[in-house]
Design a protein around this motif. Structure first.
Motif, PDB file in Angstrom:
ATOM      1  N   LEU A 239      -3.916   7.233   7.475  1.00 10.30           N
ATOM      2  CA  LEU A 239      -3.976   6.823   6.071  1.00 10.30           C
ATOM      3  C   LEU A 239      -5.423   6.815   5.623  1.00 10.30           C
ATOM      4  N   ILE A 240      -5.657   7.370   4.437  1.00 12.93           N
ATOM      5  CA  ILE A 240      -7.010   7.455   3.911  1.00 12.93           C
ATOM      6  C   ILE A 240      -6.972   7.191   2.416  1.00 12.93           C
ATOM      7  N   ALA A 241      -8.043   6.607   1.887  1.00 12.88           N
ATOM      8  CA  ALA A 241      -8.159   6.343   0.450  1.00 12.88           C
ATOM      9  C   ALA A 241      -9.177   7.286  -0.150  1.00 12.88           C
ATOM     10  N   THR A 242      -8.970   7.653  -1.393  1.00 11.34           N
ATOM     11  CA  THR A 242      -9.922   8.499  -2.099  1.00 11.34           C
ATOM     12  C   THR A 242      -9.959   8.115  -3.572  1.00 11.34           C
TER      13      THR A 242
ATOM     14  N   PRO B  65     -13.825   6.599   2.694  1.00  6.83           N
ATOM     15  CA  PRO B  65     -15.050   7.206   3.235  1.00  6.83           C
ATOM     16  C   PRO B  65     -16.232   7.088   2.278  1.00  6.83           C
ATOM     17  N   HIS B  66     -17.430   7.149   2.865  1.00  8.24           N
ATOM     18  CA  HIS B  66     -18.662   6.971   2.091  1.00  8.24           C
ATOM     19  C   HIS B  66     -18.732   7.866   0.858  1.00  8.24           C
ATOM     20  N   LYS B  67     -18.308   9.128   1.005  1.00  2.00           N
ATOM     21  CA  LYS B  67     -18.491  10.065  -0.102  1.00  2.00           C
ATOM     22  C   LYS B  67     -17.650   9.723  -1.317  1.00  2.00           C
ATOM     23  N   TYR B  68     -16.677   8.824  -1.174  1.00  2.00           N
ATOM     24  CA  TYR B  68     -15.823   8.451  -2.305  1.00  2.00           C
ATOM     25  C   TYR B  68     -16.171   7.077  -2.878  1.00  2.00           C
ATOM     26  N   ILE B  69     -17.121   6.397  -2.283  1.00  3.22           N
ATOM     27  CA  ILE B  69     -17.446   5.043  -2.731  1.00  3.22           C
ATOM     28  C   ILE B  69     -18.261   5.107  -4.027  1.00  3.22           C
TER      29      ILE B  69
ATOM     30  N   MET C  81       0.860  -1.179   0.000  1.00  5.53           N
ATOM     31  CA  MET C  81       0.000   0.000   0.000  1.00  5.53           C
ATOM     32  C   MET C  81       0.897   1.231   0.000  1.00  5.53           C
ATOM     33  N   GLU C  82       0.992   1.913  -1.140  1.00  6.92           N
ATOM     34  CA  GLU C  82       1.964   2.984  -1.307  1.00  6.92           C
ATOM     35  C   GLU C  82       1.321   4.360  -1.168  1.00  6.92           C
ATOM     36  N   VAL C  83       1.862   5.157  -0.267  1.00  9.09           N
ATOM     37  CA  VAL C  83       1.381   6.522  -0.053  1.00  9.09           C
ATOM     38  C   VAL C  83       1.807   7.398  -1.225  1.00  9.09           C
ATOM     39  N   GLY C  84       0.900   8.249  -1.680  1.00  6.08           N
ATOM     40  CA  GLY C  84       1.210   9.173  -2.769  1.00  6.08           C
ATOM     41  C   GLY C  84       1.036   8.586  -4.148  1.00  6.08           C
ATOM     42  N   LYS C  85       0.492   7.388  -4.229  1.00  5.56           N
ATOM     43  CA  LYS C  85       0.309   6.718  -5.518  1.00  5.56           C
ATOM     44  C   LYS C  85      -1.084   6.113  -5.608  1.00  5.56           C
TER      45      LYS C  85
ATOM     46  N   SER D  53     -12.284  -5.222  -6.779  1.00  7.95           N
ATOM     47  CA  SER D  53     -11.057  -4.418  -6.715  1.00  7.95           C
ATOM     48  C   SER D  53     -11.375  -3.000  -7.171  1.00  7.95           C
ATOM     49  N   ILE D  54     -10.680  -2.030  -6.585  1.00 13.13           N
ATOM     50  CA  ILE D  54     -10.927  -0.635  -6.896  1.00 13.13           C
ATOM     51  C   ILE D  54      -9.607   0.122  -6.857  1.00 13.13           C
ATOM     52  N   GLU D  55      -9.443   1.087  -7.765  1.00 13.32           N
ATOM     53  CA  GLU D  55      -8.226   1.906  -7.781  1.00 13.32           C
ATOM     54  C   GLU D  55      -8.468   3.168  -6.970  1.00 13.32           C
ATOM     55  N   VAL D  56      -7.584   3.424  -6.002  1.00 12.05           N
ATOM     56  CA  VAL D  56      -7.711   4.598  -5.134  1.00 12.05           C
ATOM     57  C   VAL D  56      -6.344   5.250  -4.946  1.00 12.05           C
ATOM     58  N   PHE D  57      -6.370   6.516  -4.545  1.00  6.15           N
ATOM     59  CA  PHE D  57      -5.152   7.233  -4.173  1.00  6.15           C
ATOM     60  C   PHE D  57      -5.037   7.213  -2.659  1.00  6.15           C
TER      61      PHE D  57
END
Length: 283
Positions: free
Chosen positions: A58-61, A32-36, A1-5, A45-49
């Motif tokens: 750490l958070i995904a968006t 978070p819900h607003k990004y789902i 899980m890479e930060v910034g990528k 599988s899902i691509e996130v930053f």
């Protein structure tokens, strides 16, 4: 899980605050819900930053940032504080530029070229305005003369425009070889013209050989278009004297030259003007 990528992760479970995503090594992160995305399902599988939020978690968006780790970009300063400056990079938490990474004190409203790096002590992504120290040296450079490359225009100089080449190297597009308007922050294609022994890269906006094969009148027209911001108020119906005064060529030579430039998709011909074909020159 890479930060910034961008990371491709599996949806593990849903909670009251969002969905948790996981990698193959057992790490998980909250989306978070607003990004789902609509119709997202557990097991997909899902691509996130991945980055750290205002509380250092750490958070995904699924939002798309304007810059990724180890890349260059030109971003707007949205705040200047006693701690440093903050940039708009398309995410809710603004991107931090510490004072030590500023060439001069940044001011709100400025646009500044920056490089995104990972602060190993905090595991946060941080921007640096001292971009020159992040260019790769040319020892064993993986470029060939004539090769097509990606460019980011980041600095105007007396010689022309400094550009970021393939998000790795610094290059130069000479002013007298620029046949269209270049603006700070433009991204475009270019071609490696020369890799100099002193560690510099000369870049052409045209495939190599274009400048050598360009007929003088065609070159003169492109030069004048560049100097005039991409448009000349001359056409087939223009007075020969006006053409002579502007371009120092006959109307016959003018019509022949613009015919070739139009055929080669270098210009567009309007009723009362000729215009640089920006789309074509980026290809």
């Amino acid at each position: 899980m890479e930060v910034g990528k961008y990371n491709t992760l599996q949806i593990l479970r849903g909670t009251s605050v969002g969905m948790y995503l996981g990698d193959d090594e057992g790490n998980d992160v909250l989306l978070p819900h607003k990004y789902i995305p609509e119709n997202a399902q557990i097991g997909e599988s899902i691509e996130v930053f991945i980055y750290r939020d205002s509380e250092d978690r750490l958070i995904a968006t699924t939002l798309k940032p304007s810059i990724l780790l180890n890349q260059f970009a030109i971003l707007e300063v949205v705040a200047a504080t006693q701690f440093g400056a903050f940039l708009d990079w398309g995410l809710e938490k603004d991107l931090f530029v510490p004072f030590k990474e500023q060439n001069h004190k940044l001011q709100k409203g400025q646009y500044v070229p920056v490089y995104l790096y990972l602060d190993e002590q905090t595991d946060r992504v941080v921007a640096s305005a001292k971009v020159h120290k992040y260019f790769k040296n040319l020892d064993g450079v993986d470029l060939d003369e004539g090769q097509e490359v990606d460019l980011l225009v980041f600095e105007k100089t007396e010689l022309g425009h400094n550009v970021v080449v393939n998000n790795l190297y610094k290059g130069l597009v000479y002013e007298n070889e620029t046949f269209r308007r270049l603006a700070w922050g433009d991204t475009t294609k270019g071609y490696v013209k020369l890799i100099r022994d002193e560690g510099k890269i000369d870049i052409s906006l045209q495939p190599l050989g274009f400048l050598k094969t360009l007929e003088p009148n065609q070159k003169a027209i492109l030069d004048k278009l560049q100097q005039s911001g991409g448009t000349l108020n001359l056409s087939d119906s223009s007075d020969p004297i006006e053409i002579q005064e502007v371009l120092e060529m006959s109307k016959k030579a003018f019509k022949k030259a613009i015919g070739v430039l139009y055929k080669d998709k270098k210009i567009l011909i309007k009723d009362d003007s000729i215009v640089l074909n920006q789309t074509s020159s980026d290809k």
